[in-house]
Design an enzyme around this catalytic site. Structure first.
Site, PDB file in Angstrom:
ATOM      1  N   ARG A 240      30.283   1.303  77.788  1.00  0.00           N
ATOM      2  CA  ARG A 240      29.037   0.796  77.130  1.00  0.00           C
ATOM      3  C   ARG A 240      30.344  -1.258  76.576  1.00  0.00           C
ATOM      4  NH1 ARG A 240      25.130   2.212  78.619  1.00  0.00           N
ATOM      5  NH2 ARG A 240      23.330   3.140  76.632  1.00  0.00           N
ATOM      6  N   GLU A 269      24.043  -8.316  75.990  1.00  0.00           N
ATOM      7  CA  GLU A 269      23.543  -7.745  76.903  1.00  0.00           C
ATOM      8  C   GLU A 269      22.116  -7.963  76.596  1.00  0.00           C
ATOM      9  OE1 GLU A 269      23.768  -4.130  79.104  1.00  0.00           O
ATOM     10  OE2 GLU A 269      26.278  -4.206  79.007  1.00  0.00           O
ATOM     11  N   HIS A 287      25.140  -4.401  84.510  1.00  0.00           N
ATOM     12  CA  HIS A 287      24.751  -3.076  83.649  1.00  0.00           C
ATOM     13  C   HIS A 287      22.989  -1.937  84.721  1.00  0.00           C
ATOM     14  CE1 HIS A 287      24.004  -0.654  79.581  1.00  0.00           C
ATOM     15  NE2 HIS A 287      23.246   0.277  80.904  1.00  0.00           N
TER      16      HIS A 287
HETATM   17  C1  DGY Z   1      21.796   4.647  80.128  1.00  0.00           C
HETATM   18  O1  DGY Z   1      21.360   5.578  80.439  1.00  0.00           O
HETATM   19  O2  DGY Z   1      22.756   4.846  78.786  1.00  0.00           O
HETATM   20  C2  DGY Z   1      22.187   3.600  81.457  1.00  0.00           C
HETATM   21  O3  DGY Z   1      23.548   3.142  80.728  1.00  0.00           O
HETATM   22  C3  DGY Z   1      21.139   2.644  80.982  1.00  0.00           C
HETATM   23  O4  DGY Z   1      20.383   2.753  80.107  1.00  0.00           O
END
Ligand code: DGY
Length: 321
Positions: A240, A269, A287
């Site tokens: 993240r 994002e 992402h």
């Molecule tokens: C997750 O599953 O956390 C991925 O980053 C997609 O949301």
């Protein structure tokens, strides 16, 4: 009227997932894949028994407080739950689940792609081929760095971190890691444990972030910590954006302290960080860690398994609140 539980799916889901959802539930789908505002989400959730959202919907304290009483479970189509104020969900007595395990391989694949792309300047090369600016070849042209035999530091040795380590062993990398708890020796597979991030950083030629975002891990990669990495280190983030102080990262990429960064996630994002995007020594993806057909199907089915368990009166397997 149908007696099936009513589920609000916030985004367009894989076909097979929508098919199973529609068979078992009275479902509100989103065929246009429009991103709902919080107000729209709350409006659409009126009388819903469950919501099946993604990390694109932000369940802040205020949003959770305004959810209708009909909503009993939020079955996320994501492993990360940093978009959910879990404390507030607990207060409301709304169950929250996620989708662990099924996206670990896919995310690890992207971590390796980012590692290679950043080390070997794949972004710069690709842009050059597309804009027609490739004019010459020489021994000093587009020289990157090897990852074979280098030291890989992993912050967060959970499911994804362990698979990243496994794949990186194929490049004869020496694996170091920091995790809340040391792994059992059989799971370590020779990886070297560090009991603090400060200890891990100086031995990380390549650093991979694989821990969840939470209030405790916010800005984990600060200017002070970046300074502890070896000169010319490579940073990879598939977890993240909130883990990274992006201004500190920009400074380090500009000074050369960090040779390059491979990023799939950003503090903002969608969109990312224009300052990072302006730097040549970055290899950037939007992402897509879990974005392959097999994984997206598996994520949807896992979310549905959690819903099924709840509505059958069982404890959902992946309950996080
Ligand atoms: C997750 O599953 O956390 C991925 O980053 C997609 O949301």
């Amino acid at each position: 009227m149908s007696s099936k539980p009513k589920v609000l799916a916030t985004r367009t889901l894989p076909d097979a997932v929508e098919k199973r959802l529609a068979q078992d539930y009275n479902v509100h789908l989103n065929p246009d894949d429009a991103l709902y505002s919080s107000d729209e989400l709350i409006e659409l959730a009126q009388e819903a028994d469950a919501i099946l959202p993604c990390h694109t919907e932000h369940f802040t304290a205020n949003v959770v407080q305004r959810l209708p009483n009909s909503v009993k479970i939020v079955a996320n189509f994501s492993v990360g739950v940093d978009h959910c104020n879990l404390e507030e969900f607990r207060k409301r007595g709304i169950i929250v689940t996620n989708t662990p395990d099924v996206l670990s391989d896919a995310t690890a694949e992207i971590a390796i792609l980012l590692m290679l792309g950043a080390a070997r300047r794949a972004g710069e090369g690709e842009r050059m081929m597309r804009d027609g600016s490739w004019r010459d070849w020489s021994p000093s042209f587009m020289v990157g760095s090897a990852i074979t035999g280098k030291r890989l530091g992993i912050i967060g040795m959970g499911r994804v971190g362990q698979i990243v380590a496994k794949r990186a062993r194929g490049f004869e990398m020496e694996i170091h890691y920091c995790n809340r708890n040391r792994l059992a020796e059989t799971n370590e597979q020779g990886a070297i444990y560090h009991d603090s991030i400060e200890d891990l950083l100086p031995v990380s030629d390549v650093l991979s972030l694989n821990c969840p975002a939470s209030p405790e891990t916010a800005n984990l990669l600060s200017a002070e910590r970046i300074a502890r990495l070896p000169d010319g280190a490579i940073i990879v983030n598939t977890a993240r954006g909130a883990l990274v102080d992006e201004s500190a990262l920009v400074d380090a990429l500009k000074s050369g302290k960090i040779a390059s960064a491979g990023l799939d996630v950003y503090r903002t994002e969608p969109g990312g960080n224009p300052e990072i995007a302006a730097l040549p020594n970055t290899f950037l993806l939007p992402h897509i860690g879990s974005a392959n057909v097999e994984t997206r199907d598996a994520m949807g089915f896992r979310a549905l398994d959690n819903l099924d368990a709840y509505f059958a009166g069982r404890e959902p397997k992946d309950r996080v609140a």
